[in-house]
Design a protein around this motif. Structure first.
Motif, PDB file in Angstrom:
ATOM      1  N   PRO A 291     -27.514 -42.445 -40.230  1.00  0.00           N
ATOM      2  CA  PRO A 291     -26.078 -42.411 -40.540  1.00  0.00           C
ATOM      3  C   PRO A 291     -25.785 -42.773 -41.985  1.00  0.00           C
ATOM      4  N   GLU A 292     -24.830 -42.055 -42.551  1.00  0.00           N
ATOM      5  CA  GLU A 292     -24.426 -42.324 -43.927  1.00  0.00           C
ATOM      6  C   GLU A 292     -23.582 -43.594 -43.985  1.00  0.00           C
ATOM      7  N   LYS A 342     -27.442 -51.555 -48.874  1.00  0.00           N
ATOM      8  CA  LYS A 342     -28.714 -51.029 -49.376  1.00  0.00           C
ATOM      9  C   LYS A 342     -29.862 -52.022 -49.229  1.00  0.00           C
ATOM     10  N   THR A 343     -29.581 -53.285 -48.914  1.00  0.00           N
ATOM     11  CA  THR A 343     -30.637 -54.276 -48.714  1.00  0.00           C
ATOM     12  C   THR A 343     -31.051 -54.403 -47.250  1.00  0.00           C
ATOM     13  N   ARG A 351     -27.373 -50.493 -36.885  1.00  0.00           N
ATOM     14  CA  ARG A 351     -26.464 -51.391 -36.169  1.00  0.00           C
ATOM     15  C   ARG A 351     -25.167 -51.571 -36.953  1.00  0.00           C
ATOM     16  N   ALA A 352     -25.275 -51.641 -38.294  1.00  0.00           N
ATOM     17  CA  ALA A 352     -24.066 -51.761 -39.121  1.00  0.00           C
ATOM     18  C   ALA A 352     -23.207 -50.507 -39.005  1.00  0.00           C
ATOM     19  N   GLU A 564     -20.426 -36.878 -44.330  1.00  0.00           N
ATOM     20  CA  GLU A 564     -20.335 -37.291 -42.933  1.00  0.00           C
ATOM     21  C   GLU A 564     -19.346 -38.431 -42.752  1.00  0.00           C
ATOM     22  N   ILE A 565     -19.313 -39.349 -43.693  1.00  0.00           N
ATOM     23  CA  ILE A 565     -18.351 -40.455 -43.611  1.00  0.00           C
ATOM     24  C   ILE A 565     -16.930 -39.911 -43.659  1.00  0.00           C
TER      25      ILE A 565
END
Length: 726
Positions: A291-292, A342-343, A351-352, A564-565
């Protein structure tokens, strides 16, 4: 949104459950005993002991013998996914590694119904047991038309309903009043109201949507990708779609996403509405295999961004922070809330992304290979989260090759060569394929799979089986059900979107440094090659060319890198016009400032002086067209690489057809014709007139801006059309 609480169980001591305040988990309900049950870990296993004989204590619907003075009471072993019933309350068991957590529903029981007698006067419909909108009033009206309602006449008595806050019906129209004839039902995502006799019956419903698929054929253009797929899924269930690569799994998801089209005789209904209905699609979450996410935002900002684009602005102000904290706790992200996306690891990113979608409380969650690339430990954790989401009422459809996903699924759909090879429960699939190994199931698939399935389960028997699986809500007469949704008034988006883009730009250190250095380097080079002896024709052309480069490089990836977002946001009701205008604003402003810096270097060396007001206007006319064209190309591109590849094709015509290299009157007719749609031609005339201190005809600026406006309109139409389901 249904309220829930996540309770982490201490492994070092017995975990008691009851009504008294000294329990580990206190449940304030009169049907819960003071000391009701206890959870204990023995030899790496968990057991539940029932401490009361005065109330219900069950595990997966089976009573647990009580421990009393006269009876030892046999404890029940607890496994991942079990449902513990304590009085009227349910606790869902989830293991995350060796840690045990309990998911407690705090809202009313979904099966409760409340009956309210109606009179000919308006009366408030208020109840704590059923999750109905606040401020609903109802009365009986004997067939007369209700003010503000456009529905047809009803025979006999009707129930008139009035809402404090407007609802949106299935046709997308805003309503504040409606009426129900005898037997008619008004359905909202979390409840339904039926007019029965002289009463209004209010019932809680699962927040998830039933899904019904009949005779489904799927096409991409003229090519048929799926043939005759049939299944039904109840609200709150998990469907796992399995099959080899290229057999149609992702095709089915893309149909639900609106990318592919269904056949004329196909029927796909979500929540009993056609899957293409704009209102139902606002309540569906789609997550790709990878996912983006906006990588430079923190987890906290990512979830709040998801809430802002899917929650009512008042709801967002009051509840967004609470939802964020609960979902971070649920998904094990509480310690990572202030870390940049990005980390995160691959599992944490997924999950985020899932938590971001859940901020809008979707009724259906669709995931493409969510476990792909995850190690077994993270796969089990994500499956545990998905199981918890189904317990909260969300319906889930996912594609998978994983045994873990089959273990949590309520239904399994097997696809092979674009046809259905099996549909039923996981246990039924194990019996049918004579194995519990998904790899062996996939290995056993062949060209005869779908034929054998149809032979084994004759059409009549399949239909009878499916009829018993369909929830009562799918069996109702659709003509007697009125679907409505709470109206989502989103927060103001323009300045938020501009700030969001700026935040991403300036957190990307490489990009931020490039924004600072580019105009300085270009300006310095120009200052070393130009002088007061240089032709102003060439000076103007060089400044215009650099302006095009700066503007196009800033805008050409701006939409495609978030495709996509943005598609998900547009589906939820975010304005295309507002988003595109916000996307236009920052590149225009930055490129405008960069070009002014370049011009400053040039003007010092060439000793030209221009009216500041006229200079600002001319530079704006130089910047807006390439930014708009860059965004338009970005909207049409399939990926960022393709957009970058088109950059030379946009720059070269500005060089060849602007009239700086070859005067317009020396070009061939086709070249002169093409130059009419090249904005740099008009920019060249304007800037040259400015440098020569001549009066510039306003037509030059208007022509350049007209080209920008044309591209802007094309871009908006393209994006608006692409968000609709086929």
């Amino acid at each position: 949104m249904q309220s829930f609480r996540l309770v982490n169980v201490d492994t070092d001591k017995p975990f008691t459950i009851g009504r008294k305040s000294d329990n580990s988990l206190v449940l304030d309900n009169l049907m819960v005993s003071r000391y009701h049950a206890v959870l204990e870990r023995v030899n790496e296993k968990w057991f539940l002991t029932n401490l009361t004989k005065n109330s219900v204590t069950q595990v997966n619907g089976k009573n647990v013998d009580p421990k009393t003075e006269d009876s030892v009471g046999k404890p029940a072993e607890i496994a991942d996914g079990d449902v513990i019933q304590v009085g009227p309350l349910q606790l869902k068991v989830a293991f995350k590694g060796s840690k045990l957590s309990l998911l407690l529903m705090e809202s009313a029981d979904q099966e409760i119904s409340v009956t309210k007698a109606l009179t000919e006067k308006w009366s408030a419909i208020e109840t704590d047991e059923v999750d109905i909108p606040k401020g609903v009033e109802a009365k009986i009206c004997a067939g007369q038309k209700v003010a503000g309602e456009s529905a047809g006449n009803c025979n006999g008595n009707c129930a008139a309903l009035k809402f404090k806050e407007a609802l949106t019906n299935a046709q997308g129209k805003s309503i504040k009043q409606t009426k129900l004839a005898q037997g008619e039902v008004l359905r909202l995502p979390s409840c339904e109201m039926e007019f029965d006799g002289a009463s209004l019956v209010c019932r809680n419903r699962p927040h998830g949507f039933d899904v019904s698929v009949k005779n489904l054929d799927v096409f991409a253009g003229k090519k048929q990708l799926l043939h005759d797929v049939n299944f039904n899924l109840q609200a709150g269930e998990i469907l796992a779609i399995i099959g080899r690569s290229g057999q149609g799994k992702s095709t089915l998801l893309r149909l639900l996403q609106g990318i592919h089209r269904s056949g004329e005789n196909s029927e796909v209904r979500i929540g009993s509405l056609d899957y293409r209905n704009a209102e139902i699609r606002k309540h569906i979450a789609f997550l790709e295999q990878d996912p983006e996410l906006r990588k430079d935002l923190t987890v906290r900002e990512t979830l709040l961004d998801g809430g802002r684009v899917s929650m009512n602005k008042q709801d967002f102000k009051q509840n967004a922070q609470g939802r964020l904290e609960k979902f971070c706790e649920l998904f094990g992200l509480s310690d990572r809330m202030d870390n940049a996306v990005k980390t995160l690891s691959g599992g944490e990113s997924r999950r985020a992304a899932l938590a971001r979608e859940l901020m809008g409380n979707p009724g259906l969650i669709i995931l493409d290979e969510p476990l792909s690339g995850l190690d077994p430990f993270n796969s089990k954790i994500l499956c545990s989260h998905l199981r918890q989401l189904s317990f909260l009422g969300h319906t889930i459809i996912l594609t998978t090759h994983s045994y873990e996903a089959l273990e949590i699924a309520n239904k399994v759909l097997v696809l092979h060569q674009g046809e259905q090879g099996f549909f039923g429960s996981p246990e039924e699939s194990y019996r049918y394929f004579e194995t519990r190994d998904p790899e062996k199931i996939l290995a056993s698939l062949n060209d005869e799979t779908s034929v054998n399935w149809k032979k084994t389960f004759e059409e009549k028997k399949v239909q009878e089986t499916m009829a018993t699986q369909v929830s009562p809500t799918l069996k109702e007469n659709k003509d007697k059900v009125n679907f409505c949704f709470p109206k989502t008034n989103l927060s103001s988006m323009f300045f938020y979107k501009v700030a969001l883009t700026a935040k991403q730009w300036f957190r990307d250190k490489g990009k931020f440094i490039a924004l600072l250095i580019q105009p300085l380097v270009i300006g310095f080079l120009f200052s070393q090659i130009f002088s007061s002896l240089t032709s102003l024709w060439i000076v103007a052309f060089a400044v215009i060319l650099s302006a095009n480069w700066l503007a196009l490089s800033l805008s050409i990836r701006e939409i495609v890198q978030e495709k996509e977002i943005l598609r998900g946001e547009f589906r939820k009701g975010v304005s295309v016009l507002t988003t595109v205008t916000a996307k236009l604003f920052l590149p225009t402003l930055v490129a405008w400032l960069q070009t002014l810096i370049v011009y400053l270097f040039v003007s010092i060396r060439t000793q030209v002086h221009a009216s500041p007001a006229q200079l600002l206007l001319v530079v704006a006319a130089m910047i807006i067209p390439p930014v708009t064209v860059g965004l338009t190309v970005s909207a049409f591109s399939k990926n960022a690489g393709q957009a970058n590849a088109l950059l030379p094709l946009l720059i070269i015509p500005q060089v060849a057809l602007a009239g700086a290299l070859v005067p317009l009157d020396q070009m061939l007719p086709i070249g002169r014709g093409l130059s009419n749609v090249i904005w740099s031609r008009y920019n060249q005339n304007s800037l040259l007139n400015l440098l020569l201190e001549r009066q510039d005809p306003i037509e030059n600026i208007l022509a350049a801006l007209a080209i920008a406006l044309g591209c802007y309109i094309v871009m908006v139409i393209k994006i608006h059309c692409s968000k609709k389901a086929k």
